[in-house]
Design a protein around this motif. Sequence first.
Motif, PDB file in Angstrom:
ATOM      1  N   SER A 311      26.249  40.400  66.588  1.00 57.81           N
ATOM      2  CA  SER A 311      25.129  39.775  65.893  1.00 57.81           C
ATOM      3  C   SER A 311      24.140  39.156  66.876  1.00 57.81           C
ATOM      4  N   ARG A 315      20.159  40.322  67.513  1.00 63.78           N
ATOM      5  CA  ARG A 315      19.026  39.396  67.434  1.00 63.78           C
ATOM      6  C   ARG A 315      18.181  39.433  68.704  1.00 63.78           C
ATOM      7  N   TYR A 318      14.896  41.586  69.215  1.00 67.63           N
ATOM      8  CA  TYR A 318      13.568  41.104  68.840  1.00 67.63           C
ATOM      9  C   TYR A 318      12.772  40.662  70.057  1.00 67.63           C
ATOM     10  N   GLN A 349      26.077  47.103  60.713  1.00 67.58           N
ATOM     11  CA  GLN A 349      25.971  46.151  59.610  1.00 67.58           C
ATOM     12  C   GLN A 349      25.112  44.945  59.947  1.00 67.58           C
ATOM     13  N   GLN A 350      24.755  44.754  61.205  1.00 71.65           N
ATOM     14  CA  GLN A 350      23.907  43.629  61.574  1.00 71.65           C
ATOM     15  C   GLN A 350      22.486  43.869  61.042  1.00 71.65           C
ATOM     16  N   ASP A 351      21.812  42.790  60.741  1.00 71.85           N
ATOM     17  CA  ASP A 351      20.489  42.881  60.118  1.00 71.85           C
ATOM     18  C   ASP A 351      19.494  43.570  61.052  1.00 71.85           C
ATOM     19  N   THR A 352      18.889  44.643  60.547  1.00 75.13           N
ATOM     20  CA  THR A 352      17.786  45.374  61.207  1.00 75.13           C
ATOM     21  C   THR A 352      18.147  45.828  62.618  1.00 75.13           C
ATOM     22  N   CYS A 353      19.418  46.038  62.914  1.00 76.02           N
ATOM     23  CA  CYS A 353      19.791  46.488  64.258  1.00 76.02           C
ATOM     24  C   CYS A 353      19.300  47.913  64.491  1.00 76.02           C
ATOM     25  N   SER A 355      16.934  49.485  62.859  1.00 71.37           N
ATOM     26  CA  SER A 355      15.470  49.478  62.842  1.00 71.37           C
ATOM     27  C   SER A 355      14.887  48.995  64.164  1.00 71.37           C
ATOM     28  N   ASN A 410      27.663  54.540  57.847  1.00 71.77           N
ATOM     29  CA  ASN A 410      26.341  54.109  58.306  1.00 71.77           C
ATOM     30  C   ASN A 410      25.225  55.040  57.858  1.00 71.77           C
ATOM     31  N   VAL A 413      22.268  53.480  56.007  1.00 75.04           N
ATOM     32  CA  VAL A 413      21.402  52.664  56.863  1.00 75.04           C
ATOM     33  C   VAL A 413      20.385  53.541  57.582  1.00 75.04           C
TER      34      VAL A 413
END
Length: 450
Positions: A311, A315, A318, A349-353, A355, A410, A413
Motif C-alpha cells: 500500500s 501511494r 503519485y 487490490q491497492q487503490d489505483t495502483c 492506473s 485481477n 481491474v
Amino acid sequence: MNGPTTNIDDDSLSNCTSSSNSDSYSNSRKSNSKLQQQQNTTNNKKKSDENGLNDVGEEDDIKSKSVKSCESAVKTKTEDEHEDVIESLELRSGLSFRDREAVRKRLELPVLEEENYQPDHASLNLVSQPQDLLGRRGIAVSTIFRNLSFVPGNESMLGNNASFLAICGKLLLHGHWHPVRNSKQRNYDKSEEEEDHSESCTSLLEQSEWWWEHLQVIRENVLVSLSNCAGYMDLSPHPEHIVLPLLSGLLEWAVSPSAVAQDPFPAVGMHSTISPQRLALETLCKLCVMEPNVDLILSTPPYSRLEQLCSFLARKLYRSEDQVLREFAINLLYYFSGADTGVARTIAQQDTCVSLLVGFIEQVENNAMVVAQQHGVNALRDNPESMGTSLDMLRRAANTLAHLARHQDNRQVFLKQEQRLLNLVMSQILDQGVAGIISQVIFLISREVS
C-alpha cells in the motif's frame, strides 16, 4: 442448777453447727451456680465467635461466588459481543469465516501509537563519564564499518559476514517499539491537588536509557553500511536467527509511520532527503537483485506488514516530483509481483495502483514525444534518459503490469484500463519492447476464465 445449763449449751452448740453447715452448703451452691454461669457465658461467647467466623466464611464464599459469576458474565458478554460482530459481518457481506477464533484474535489486537517510544529527556546531564566514553566508542566503531563499506571491494566481504549481519540485525530495532494507544483523556476540570504528578518529573531521576542519543547515530551508520553492501548480499546460506531480525528491521523501518522514520537524520540536517525509511527502501531494492533474497523477504512474518508495504509503494507512485522514491516503488513492485501470485493479487487490490503504473508509462511517452519534436528522434535514441527515466525502468513498469495480469482475479481491474493500454500499444514513439509487453498484457486480460 448445773444440769439444765449444760443441756442448753449443747442445744445451742448443735443449732450453731447445723446453721453453719446450712450456710456453707448454701454458699457452695451459690459458688457452683456462679461457676456454671461463667462457663455458660464462655461457651456462649465461643459459639457466637464460631458462628461469626462461619458467617464471615459464608460471606467470603458468597462474595467469591458473586465475583466469579460476574467474571463469567463479563466473559460471556464479550464473547457474545464478538459473536454478534462476526455474525453481523457474515450477514452483511455474505461471507463465511472458516476460522472464527482467528477473527476474534484480530478483533482483540491492541491499537498501537503511530509514533514510536521516546524517552524523557533530562533537563540536566546525568550521564557519567564512563557511560559517555562507552557510547562514543560504539559510535567510533560503527563509523569505521560505515567508511569501510564505501571502499570498492569491501561490499562482498561485509555483506556476507555472518557476525556483521547478526549485529546489524540486532541494532536495527533495538529500542524501537510502538506503545499501546492510551484511551485515557486528561481532565482539565480537576484541581491541582487531585492530579497525579508522579510521572511528570522524571528529569532528575536516574537515566537508565543514557545510551539513547548514541544509539541513533549508530543506527544511522548501520543503515548506511547495509545500503552500500546490499547489492552483494546473499542471505540464503545464513541461518534464520541472522536473516529474520535483519529483514524484519528493514521492513519495519520501511512501513513505519513515525516521524523518526520519515524525517532526516539529526546529523545530516533538516534539508537532507536521507531518512531511515529511504535507506531501508534502498536496501530492500538492492537485496531484491538476487532472487533468493526476494523469497526470504516475502516469507518474513507477519504478512500484514507486507500488505502495508504494498500500500505504501502504491501511494508513492503519485509522487512524480520525487523521482528516486517513485523508482524505488516501481522496482519493489516489479520484484514482488514476479515472485508470488498472492502478492501480485495484493498489489492489484491497492487503490489505483494499476492506473498509476499505466500513467507512469503515459507520462514517459509524452516526454519522449516532446524531446522528439524539439531535438529529433536521433537525439532521443542516443540519450533515452532525456525522457525523464531510464528505458530499463520503463520496461520494469510494463513487466509489473504483465505480472499482475497473469492473476485471473485481477482481470476486472485491467478491463477498466483497456483503452489506455491500446493507445500505448499503437504509439509510434514508444519503445517496441515496452509496446510488446503491453500487448501481452492485453492478451492476458482478454482471455476467458476457464
